[in-house]
Design an enzyme around this catalytic site. Structure first.
Site, PDB file in Angstrom:
ATOM      1  N   ASP A  10      25.660 -27.828  -6.397  1.00 58.25           N
ATOM      2  CA  ASP A  10      24.908 -29.087  -5.764  1.00 58.25           C
ATOM      3  C   ASP A  10      25.489 -29.162  -4.227  1.00 58.25           C
ATOM      4  OD1 ASP A  10      24.123 -29.247  -8.379  1.00 58.25           O
ATOM      5  OD2 ASP A  10      24.845 -31.374  -8.431  1.00 58.25           O
ATOM      6  N   ASP A  48      20.695 -30.400  -7.901  1.00 60.66           N
ATOM      7  CA  ASP A  48      20.446 -31.523  -8.415  1.00 60.66           C
ATOM      8  C   ASP A  48      18.950 -32.013  -8.159  1.00 60.66           C
ATOM      9  OD1 ASP A  48      21.856 -33.468 -10.025  1.00 60.66           O
ATOM     10  OD2 ASP A  48      21.713 -34.813  -8.264  1.00 60.66           O
ATOM     11  N   HIS A  50      15.752 -34.322  -8.999  1.00 58.94           N
ATOM     12  CA  HIS A  50      15.326 -35.641  -9.788  1.00 58.94           C
ATOM     13  C   HIS A  50      13.997 -35.990  -9.220  1.00 58.94           C
ATOM     14  CE1 HIS A  50      19.224 -36.222 -11.067  1.00 58.94           C
ATOM     15  NE2 HIS A  50      20.132 -36.492 -10.048  1.00 58.94           N
ATOM     16  N   HIS A  54      13.591 -41.498 -11.069  1.00 60.27           N
ATOM     17  CA  HIS A  54      14.701 -40.995 -12.318  1.00 60.27           C
ATOM     18  C   HIS A  54      15.702 -42.015 -12.666  1.00 60.27           C
ATOM     19  CE1 HIS A  54      18.195 -38.670 -13.778  1.00 60.27           C
ATOM     20  NE2 HIS A  54      17.494 -37.875 -14.153  1.00 60.27           N
ATOM     21  N   HIS A  83      18.699 -39.910  -4.923  1.00 59.74           N
ATOM     22  CA  HIS A  83      19.296 -38.852  -4.144  1.00 59.74           C
ATOM     23  C   HIS A  83      18.702 -37.800  -4.995  1.00 59.74           C
ATOM     24  CE1 HIS A  83      21.630 -39.131  -7.816  1.00 59.74           C
ATOM     25  NE2 HIS A  83      21.565 -37.779  -7.835  1.00 59.74           N
ATOM     26  N   LYS A 108      18.508 -29.165 -12.184  1.00 60.22           N
ATOM     27  CA  LYS A 108      18.914 -29.807 -13.419  1.00 60.22           C
ATOM     28  C   LYS A 108      18.855 -31.273 -12.919  1.00 60.22           C
ATOM     29  CE  LYS A 108      23.599 -29.771 -11.646  1.00 60.22           C
ATOM     30  NZ  LYS A 108      23.650 -31.394 -10.985  1.00 60.22           N
ATOM     31  N   CYS A 153      29.625 -33.346 -10.990  1.00 63.28           N
ATOM     32  CA  CYS A 153      28.940 -32.041 -11.521  1.00 63.28           C
ATOM     33  C   CYS A 153      29.901 -31.024 -11.705  1.00 63.28           C
ATOM     34  CB  CYS A 153      27.656 -32.148 -10.711  1.00 63.28           C
ATOM     35  SG  CYS A 153      26.495 -33.286 -10.825  1.00 63.28           S
TER      36      CYS A 153
HETATM   37  C1  VGL Z   1      26.140 -35.635  -8.738  1.00 64.62           C
HETATM   38  C2  VGL Z   1      26.110 -37.799  -9.001  1.00 64.62           C
HETATM   39  C3  VGL Z   1      24.699 -37.953  -9.226  1.00 64.62           C
HETATM   40  C4  VGL Z   1      26.829 -34.445  -8.456  1.00 64.62           C
HETATM   41  C5  VGL Z   1      24.722 -35.635  -8.990  1.00 64.62           C
HETATM   42  O1  VGL Z   1      26.396 -33.419  -7.944  1.00 64.62           O
HETATM   43  O2  VGL Z   1      28.226 -34.531  -8.356  1.00 64.62           O
HETATM   44  N1  VGL Z   1      26.724 -36.706  -8.687  1.00 64.62           N
HETATM   45  N2  VGL Z   1      24.184 -36.655  -9.454  1.00 64.62           N
HETATM   46 ZN    ZN Z   2      22.001 -36.654  -9.404  1.00 60.97          ZN
END
Ligand code: VGL
Ligand code: ZN
Length: 199
Positions: A10, A48, A50, A54, A83, A108, A153
């Site tokens: 990410d 990430d 979404h 979401h 996000h 994901k 993550c």
């Molecule tokens: C993440 C919060 C929400 C991450 C992803 O990549 O750690 N944290 N979505």
């Molecule tokens: Zn996320």
């Protein structure tokens, strides 16, 4: 044949300074990741990804604010600012990340009703992303992990990978954390306890 993969978690604009869910120093890890990519048998980047509505977004829960907790059918869930919306600038990889060197990009969190911190399983800890099968088919047995965020993550990915039997090392210098109510220290402790090497 056994191989070693680098899993880059990410490294996206929204997790870097100026982004919607900025992690302090998130962009500082990019040169170090680029410098080591060439040393692995496989390189995987996660993204990430979404939908705009979401269910992990606080904006979808009237009266609730980002960083509050809620209960989802699959368990407790942090409510995040919007996000990494599919196709947005925030969801794009950091522009300096050497994504062209990646063998696989795995997305994901694309189902509205369930979040996915881990690169291996959604937050029900049961629905697979397919990454395990890819790595096994490529003969990969050891994983190094870097990216964002250490305590979400990266942690979930490392714990799942260890549970699946991979030899996992988290390259802590090439990760940055969010640290929500002590989550950073707790994540390091949980990873250590699960047999994840922290380097
Ligand atoms: C993440 C919060 C929400 C991450 C992803 O990549 O750690 N944290 N979505
Ligand atoms: Zn996320």
């Amino acid at each position: 044949m056994t191989g070693k993969a680098l899993i880059v978690i990410d490294v996206q604009n929204d997790f870097c300074p100026g982004g919607a869910l900025a992690v302090a120093g998130g962009d500082a890890i990019v040169p170090g990741i680029n410098a080591i990519l060439g040393a692995y048998d496989a390189v995987v980047c996660t993204q990430d990804w979404h939908p705009a509505d979401h269910s992990s977004f606080a904006s979808q829960h009237p009266g609730r604010a980002p960083m509050e907790m809620t209960d989802m059918p699959y368990g407790p869930q942090v409510l995040w600012p919007d996000h990494c919306v599919q196709g947005s600038h925030g969801a794009a990889f950091h522009p300096d990340l050497a994504v062209d060197a990646a063998h696989l990009i795995i997305r994901k969190g694309f189902r509205r009703g369930i979040d996915s911190y881990s690169a291996f399983f959604e937050n029900d800890r049961a629905t697979p992303t397919g990454l395990e099968g890819y790595l096994r088919a490529r003969g990969i047995t050891a994983l190094d992990m870097a990216g964002l965020a250490t305590d979400f993550c990266v942690q979930y990915s490392a714990l799942d990978a260890a549970r699946l039997g991979f030899a996992v090392t988290v390259l802590t210098d090439l990760c940055r954390g969010i640290d929500l109510d002590g989550s950073f220290g707790a994540a390091l402790e949980a990873m250590r306890a699960a047999g994840v090497a922290l380097r």
